[in-house]
Design a protein around this motif. Structure first.
Motif, mmCIF file in Angstrom:
data_model
loop_
_atom_site.group_PDB
_atom_site.id
_atom_site.type_symbol
_atom_site.label_atom_id
_atom_site.label_comp_id
_atom_site.label_asym_id
_atom_site.label_seq_id
_atom_site.Cartn_x
_atom_site.Cartn_y
_atom_site.Cartn_z
ATOM 1 N N THR A 77 0.792 -1.249 0.000
ATOM 2 C CA THR A 77 0.000 0.000 0.000
ATOM 3 C C THR A 77 0.818 1.288 0.000
ATOM 4 O OG1 THR A 77 -0.302 0.487 2.376
ATOM 5 C CG2 THR A 77 -1.760 -1.178 1.425
ATOM 6 N N LEU A 78 2.132 1.188 -0.130
ATOM 7 C CA LEU A 78 2.940 2.400 -0.100
ATOM 8 C C LEU A 78 2.864 3.166 -1.415
ATOM 9 C CD1 LEU A 78 6.170 1.208 1.755
ATOM 10 C CD2 LEU A 78 4.397 2.747 2.611
ATOM 11 N N LEU A 79 2.493 2.462 -2.483
ATOM 12 C CA LEU A 79 2.506 3.073 -3.807
ATOM 13 C C LEU A 79 1.213 2.671 -4.523
ATOM 14 C CD1 LEU A 79 4.535 4.555 -5.769
ATOM 15 C CD2 LEU A 79 5.130 2.288 -6.605
ATOM 16 N N ARG A 101 -2.480 -2.917 5.795
ATOM 17 C CA ARG A 101 -1.275 -2.674 6.613
ATOM 18 C C ARG A 101 -1.361 -3.376 7.957
ATOM 19 N NH1 ARG A 101 -1.716 2.306 3.970
ATOM 20 N NH2 ARG A 101 -2.944 3.278 5.607
ATOM 21 N N LEU A 108 11.463 -3.867 4.254
ATOM 22 C CA LEU A 108 11.841 -3.348 2.937
ATOM 23 C C LEU A 108 13.338 -3.483 2.725
ATOM 24 C CD1 LEU A 108 9.525 -0.225 2.701
ATOM 25 C CD2 LEU A 108 9.286 -2.390 1.511
ATOM 26 N N LEU A 125 9.042 1.625 19.859
ATOM 27 C CA LEU A 125 8.436 2.576 18.929
ATOM 28 C C LEU A 125 7.478 1.861 17.973
ATOM 29 C CD1 LEU A 125 8.304 5.421 17.558
ATOM 30 C CD2 LEU A 125 10.284 4.748 16.209
ATOM 31 N N GLY A 128 4.506 0.653 19.771
ATOM 32 C CA GLY A 128 3.710 1.818 20.170
ATOM 33 C C GLY A 128 2.910 2.372 19.006
ATOM 34 N N MET A 129 3.535 2.435 17.841
ATOM 35 C CA MET A 129 2.837 2.967 16.669
ATOM 36 C C MET A 129 1.666 2.061 16.282
ATOM 37 S SD MET A 129 4.331 5.779 16.061
ATOM 38 C CE MET A 129 3.565 6.218 14.525
ATOM 39 N N HIS A 130 1.806 0.781 16.600
ATOM 40 C CA HIS A 130 0.718 -0.153 16.298
ATOM 41 C C HIS A 130 -0.332 -0.176 17.410
ATOM 42 C CE1 HIS A 130 1.732 -2.054 12.509
ATOM 43 N NE2 HIS A 130 2.992 -2.033 12.859
ATOM 44 N N GLN B 3 0.763 8.065 19.847
ATOM 45 C CA GLN B 3 1.743 8.099 18.759
ATOM 46 C C GLN B 3 2.656 9.310 18.899
ATOM 47 O OE1 GLN B 3 -0.083 7.862 14.904
ATOM 48 N NE2 GLN B 3 -0.453 5.681 15.093
ATOM 49 N N TYR B 6 5.354 8.547 21.406
ATOM 50 C CA TYR B 6 6.425 7.668 20.924
ATOM 51 C C TYR B 6 7.341 8.400 19.950
ATOM 52 C CZ TYR B 6 4.256 3.618 23.084
ATOM 53 O OH TYR B 6 3.753 2.729 23.997
ATOM 54 N N LEU B 7 6.728 9.195 19.056
ATOM 55 C CA LEU B 7 7.540 9.890 18.053
ATOM 56 C C LEU B 7 8.356 11.014 18.695
ATOM 57 C CD1 LEU B 7 4.918 9.865 15.193
ATOM 58 C CD2 LEU B 7 7.124 8.700 15.179
ATOM 59 N N ASN B 88 9.094 5.199 5.475
ATOM 60 C CA ASN B 88 8.226 4.115 5.010
ATOM 61 C C ASN B 88 7.880 3.164 6.141
ATOM 62 O OD1 ASN B 88 7.699 4.759 2.383
ATOM 63 N ND2 ASN B 88 9.457 3.654 1.549
ATOM 64 N N ARG B 89 8.870 2.915 7.018
ATOM 65 C CA ARG B 89 8.590 2.062 8.179
ATOM 66 C C ARG B 89 7.413 2.637 8.970
ATOM 67 N NH1 ARG B 89 10.884 -1.499 10.963
ATOM 68 N NH2 ARG B 89 12.934 -1.357 10.047
ATOM 69 N N LEU B 90 7.455 3.957 9.185
ATOM 70 C CA LEU B 90 6.382 4.593 9.943
ATOM 71 C C LEU B 90 5.067 4.566 9.160
ATOM 72 C CD1 LEU B 90 8.304 7.668 11.409
ATOM 73 C CD2 LEU B 90 7.647 5.581 12.605
ATOM 74 N N GLN B 91 5.169 4.784 7.848
ATOM 75 C CA GLN B 91 3.965 4.783 7.005
ATOM 76 C C GLN B 91 3.245 3.447 7.025
ATOM 77 O OE1 GLN B 91 3.051 6.694 3.195
ATOM 78 N NE2 GLN B 91 5.232 6.490 2.862
ATOM 79 N N LEU B 92 4.001 2.392 7.289
ATOM 80 C CA LEU B 92 3.398 1.053 7.283
ATOM 81 C C LEU B 92 2.675 0.749 8.596
ATOM 82 C CD1 LEU B 92 6.229 -0.776 5.379
ATOM 83 C CD2 LEU B 92 3.818 -0.761 4.709
ATOM 84 N N THR B 93 2.840 1.622 9.571
ATOM 85 C CA THR B 93 2.094 1.486 10.821
ATOM 86 C C THR B 93 0.858 2.388 10.695
ATOM 87 O OG1 THR B 93 3.069 3.377 11.955
ATOM 88 C CG2 THR B 93 4.306 1.310 12.048
ATOM 89 N N PRO B 94 -0.043 2.320 11.668
ATOM 90 C CA PRO B 94 -1.213 3.214 11.575
ATOM 91 C C PRO B 94 -0.859 4.674 11.894
ATOM 92 C CG PRO B 94 -1.643 1.296 12.974
ATOM 93 C CD PRO B 94 -0.181 1.349 12.746
ATOM 94 N N LEU B 95 0.291 5.124 11.467
ATOM 95 C CA LEU B 95 0.761 6.491 11.737
ATOM 96 C C LEU B 95 -0.254 7.535 11.286
ATOM 97 C CD1 LEU B 95 3.139 8.645 12.156
ATOM 98 C CD2 LEU B 95 3.627 8.271 9.756
ATOM 99 N N ARG B 253 0.652 6.505 0.551
ATOM 100 C CA ARG B 253 0.018 5.225 0.860
ATOM 101 C C ARG B 253 -1.490 5.304 0.637
ATOM 102 N NH1 ARG B 253 0.246 5.205 7.550
ATOM 103 N NH2 ARG B 253 -1.426 6.709 7.790
#
Lengths: 354, 254
Positions: A77-79, A101, A108, A125, A128-130, B3, B6-7, B88-95, B253
């Motif tokens: 889903t990045l692109l 996601r 990657l 981190l 946490g983001m999840h 979030q 954490y950031l 991209n790592r962050l974008q792949l989370t529910p950021l 995304r």
């Protein structure tokens, strides 16, 4: 790397139960006519169709620039794709990005880590983001870090890690939210044989004991061969062959015989004799090789013919077909770094784990 | 923890673990302060010059310079994340986008605070005045953090737009022009050249420097403080708007 735990596997399988009215729902991948064009340049991905079954390890094999990473970026889903559709874990990659996601773990190509943070801090981190609660995040983090063998280094800054350690941490991070599908974009590029084998073991274990579906891109034949249940070969944005490694190789079928004369000046004559038995194929310097038209049964004939021509043979080898032969047959090209004239065909076999 | 938490924690940790970056961005403004304070001290002889300590006068500019370094830091940090793939790592989370912007800027705020405390302590040690006292020092610190975050948001916008650390660095001289075309070296009413005075009058950086300066030289000057904080908030609004727009484009995304 300690073994996983059964509870986790059950949890995961339980989560997938009750799926499957048509299609691969829960943790499969279905791709139809996927296209990606960039403003300047050709179509990076030019109409790809593929299906990955739940629990399968699918190897996406191709040279640099074939469109592997672009495909992964679209499936994760990045692109956004230019055309076509795909469903990952039963969700549309265009319309249901967040759900996709949530179901996938991704490592990657860059193993993008923050050099100033430790493995534990990365894990905190990422968890946490999840939105994983702290206590649970700590429990999972410890377990994953231990599983990838980084417990001792976990409080050191990642900047000092080796390439293999970074890849292993990247893999562990991709697993923290317990994804059902794992995307690995060239997970072992640049790693030494030992680190590569360790990563293969871990990926294999994830698929076999945890039921995780794995979509893996690679430019290494031996990686696709060793790890993948099924392989899709991509070149110039198109899938040119697909199947299990064994079936693909059997399709090509013909083994290669490679011989080196004892006297260097006999090489040309030797080549001429060998050509009677099949088509010339690339060989290391000082050797000649042909793909045997009639298979290994002809080997005795080859030896007799060389003997009749009074050519003394220093070395004679027979090679079973490899995925590179498949690639060559389908595209007319060799994969980079494989059996090109620069590298002996046996090189790839030597790189296989014992 | 959210979030943002954490950031922010990551941004603060990164800042604290790169003391070389923090220190070098402190040394240059202090160096310039030393040069100005000794070389331009004769300016205090001008009629109506607000203070007889050029060091005190020049210190206002130092706070502003520090903020410009914070701008670069914020822009380069996000550009590195984009180039290296961490983004991209962050974008792949529910950021969530705003969480990223606020989180990144909290590291900038910390750097701004470190810098301001250092500048103030060094200034006072060498005899600069602090007319507004302890409460004034706290307000000065708050303004310094606000300015760092405001200009940091501009840097963030630039970093998100270009995704390239060198491009962010290339913008540094442009920001320095803003500094030189301000009332940083002389009070606005003492600038003899008309066009220069006109530019300094419309340059928001002038008012920010004057707000710093007012706390040092004249104590509590409501108008100067309102203008300084107002200009900083305006820059923050513009920077945040630009950063949000750039982030929306960058986060392709689905």
């Amino acid at each position: 790397m300690s073994g996983g735990n059964a509870g986790e596997a059950n949890e995961r399988n339980g989560g997938n139960a009750g799926e499957g009215s048509g299609g691969y729902g829960g943790n499969g991948i279905e791709v139809e006519g996927l296209v990606r064009e960039f403003k300047k340049g050709p179509r990076a991905v030019d109409g790809i169709d593929l299906r990955v079954k739940p629990g399968e390890i699918y190897g996406f094999l191709g040279p640099n620039g074939a469109g592997k990473s672009t495909t992964v970026h679209m499936l994760t889903t990045l692109l956004p794709p230019t055309a076509g559709t795909a469903r990952v874990a039963g969700h549309d990659i265009i319309k249901e990005g967040p759900a996709v996601r949530d179901a996938i773990g991704v490592a990657l190509q860059e193993a993008a880590l923050d050099p100033f943070l430790t493995a534990h801090e990365h894990m905190r981190l990422q968890a946490g983001m999840h939105g994983i609660p702290k206590a649970e995040a700590r429990r999972r983090g410890e377990r994953l870090i231990e599983r990838v063998g980084l417990s001792e280094a976990a409080d050191r800054k990642v900047g000092g890690y080796s390439g293999g350690m970074k890849r292993r941490l990247d893999l562990a991070l991709a697993l923290v939210h317990e994804p059902r599908i794992l995307f690995l974009d060239e997970p072992t590029t640049g790693l030494d044989v030992q680190s590569r084998t360790a990563l293969w073991d871990e990926v294999g274990r994830l698929a076999s004991s945890h039921g995780v579906t794995v979509f893996l891109t690679t430019q290494y034949l031996e990686e696709a061969d060793a790890l993948a249940d099924r392989v899709g070969i991509i070149d110039d944005g198109r899938i040119v062959a697909e199947g299990t490694p064994d079936v693909l190789k059997a399709e090509i079928g013909r083994p290669t015989v490679e011989a080196a004369p004892a006297e260097a000046d006999a090489l040309e004559r030797m080549g001429a004799v060998l050509e009677r038995f099949g088509q010339r194929s690339p060989a290391p310097q000082g050797s000649a090789a042909v793909r045997l038209d009639a298979g290994t049964g002809e080997l005795a004939e080859v030896v007799r013919a060389l003997d009749a021509a009074k050519i003394r043979v220093a070395n004679l080898e027979i090679h079973a077909p490899t995925l590179d032969d498949v690639f060559l047959a389908k595209t007319g090209k060799h994969l980079e770094g494989s059996a090109d004239s620069a590298a002996p065909p046996t090189g790839e076999l030597e790189a296989l784990p014992a | 923890m959210s979030q943002i938490g954490y950031l922010a924690q990551r941004s603060l940790t990164r800042t604290l673990r790169q003391p070389a970056v923090v220190v070098s961005s402190m040394i240059f403004p202090l160096f310039l302060l030393a040069v100005n304070a000794s070389g331009l001290s004769a300016a205090t002889d001008l009629p109506d010059f607000p203070t007889d300590s050029y060091l005190t006068f020049a210190l206002g500019l130092t706070f502003m310079q520090g903020a410009l370094f914070a701008t670069m830091g914020a822009g380069q940090a996000i550009a590195q994340d984009i180039q290296g793939g961490f983004f991209n790592r962050l974008q792949l989370t529910p950021l969530r986008g705003p969480a990223l912007i606020v989180g990144q800027l909290s590291g900038v705020a910390l750097q701004g605070a470190f810098q301001a405390v250092t500048y103030l302590l060094v200034g006072i040690a060498f005899g600069a005045d602090l007319e507004a006292g302890i409460a004034g020092a706290l307000l000065l610190l708050a303004l310094a953090m606000l300015v760092a975050v405001a200009f940091g948001s501009l840097g963030l916008a630039l970093g998100l737009r270009t995704g390239n650390g060198e491009a962010v660095q290339g913008a540094f001289p442009l920001l320095f022009v803003l500094l030189f075309l301000s009332s940083g070296a002389l009070p606005r009413d003492l600038i003899a050249n008309d066009w220069f005075q006109a530019i300094t009058t419309v340059n928001p950086v002038s008012y920010i420097i004057e707000a710093f300066r007012s706390l040092l030289i004249s104590g509590w000057d409501g108008e100067a403080l309102a203008l300084g904080f107002g200009c900083a908030l305006a820059v923050l609004a513009a920077g945040t708007f630009a950063a949000t727009a750039a982030l929306r484009t960058r986060m392709a995304r689905t």
